[in-house]
Design a protein around this motif. Structure first.
Motif, PDB file in Angstrom:
ATOM      1  N   ARG A   1      94.699  58.637  80.688  1.00  0.00           N
ATOM      2  CA  ARG A   1      93.888  57.047  79.248  1.00  0.00           C
ATOM      3  C   ARG A   1      95.549  56.392  78.512  1.00  0.00           C
ATOM      4  O   ARG A   1      94.817  55.983  78.154  1.00  0.00           O
TER       5      ARG A   1
ATOM      6  N   ARG B   1     101.084  59.265  69.688  1.00  0.00           N
ATOM      7  CA  ARG B   1     100.864  59.938  71.044  1.00  0.00           C
ATOM      8  C   ARG B   1     101.575  59.317  72.263  1.00  0.00           C
ATOM      9  O   ARG B   1     102.035  59.572  73.234  1.00  0.00           O
TER      10      ARG B   1
ATOM     11  N   ALA C   1     101.839  65.771  81.843  1.00  0.00           N
ATOM     12  CA  ALA C   1     100.799  66.822  80.938  1.00  0.00           C
ATOM     13  C   ALA C   1     101.417  67.708  80.992  1.00  0.00           C
ATOM     14  O   ALA C   1     101.248  67.948  79.604  1.00  0.00           O
TER      15      ALA C   1
ATOM     16  N   LYS D   1      93.892  64.088  82.491  1.00  0.00           N
ATOM     17  CA  LYS D   1      93.533  63.117  82.500  1.00  0.00           C
ATOM     18  C   LYS D   1      93.807  62.040  80.873  1.00  0.00           C
ATOM     19  O   LYS D   1      93.319  60.490  80.872  1.00  0.00           O
ATOM     20  N   GLU D   2      94.703  62.798  80.295  1.00  0.00           N
ATOM     21  CA  GLU D   2      94.722  62.249  78.698  1.00  0.00           C
ATOM     22  C   GLU D   2      96.234  61.619  79.463  1.00  0.00           C
ATOM     23  O   GLU D   2      96.216  60.384  78.285  1.00  0.00           O
TER      24      GLU D   2
ATOM     25  N   VAL E   1      98.743  68.941  78.033  1.00  0.00           N
ATOM     26  CA  VAL E   1      97.909  68.494  77.625  1.00  0.00           C
ATOM     27  C   VAL E   1      96.960  67.841  78.768  1.00  0.00           C
ATOM     28  O   VAL E   1      97.455  68.467  80.070  1.00  0.00           O
TER      29      VAL E   1
ATOM     30  N   THR F   1      94.880  54.237  72.488  1.00  0.00           N
ATOM     31  CA  THR F   1      95.314  55.165  72.484  1.00  0.00           C
ATOM     32  C   THR F   1      96.502  54.700  71.428  1.00  0.00           C
ATOM     33  O   THR F   1      97.031  53.600  71.363  1.00  0.00           O
TER      34      THR F   1
END
Length: 144
Positions: A112, A124, A100, A108-109, A105, A120
């Motif tokens: 996910r 990404r 992250a 949590k991203e 980011v 997604t």
């Protein structure tokens, strides 16, 4: 290069159904009334088995070679991308928080992105793979 195509054994059982098993994923099995239905169910079964492996943080079930009298069952492109990221994160040993940070980011991203159920976007995942030193490639083949 790694392909997300798994061998499946399909044989007719005593009740006349076509039983599908995956040599590389012992807990995955399904069936169908016809060979066509069995192949369709095999794709769904494989997708769910890989999703369970990722969601439960299990060792990834890598596919073996497709043998004689076996059927090649590919993962969908979306699940292949998720699986590729899962493998890359595990192989590099990088934490979700470190990934992250490198991507700029929230953690949590990353959770996910690694979730097999979250939709997604491919760019990404490609960016995360790039940060980890990997590249995603796509192939095209005729449908069975």
């Amino acid at each position: 290069m790694f392909q997300f195509t798994y061998p499946a054994k399909i044989k007719k059982d005593a009740a006349g159904f076509f039983l599908v098993t995956f040599p590389d994923i012992p807990f995955a099995a399904t069936d169908g009334k016809t060979m066509a239905e069995a192949l369709e169910e095999a794709r769904d079964c494989l997708e769910e088995a890989i999703a369970v492996s990722i969601a439960d943080n299990l060792d990834f079930p890598f596919p073996s070679s497709i043998g004689k009298r076996q059927h090649a069952i590919p993962l969908t492109a979306r699940m292949s991308a998720k699986a590729a990221l899962y493998i890359a994160v595990r192989e590099t040993g990088i934490s979700k928080s470190e990934l992250a940070r490198r991507l700029g980011v929230d953690e949590k991203e990353i959770r996910r992105m690694l979730s097999p159920r979250h939709q997604t976007k491919l760019p990404r995942i490609e960016r995360a793979l790039s940060v980890l030193g990997y590249q995603l490639s796509v192939s095209l083949q005729k449908a069975a």
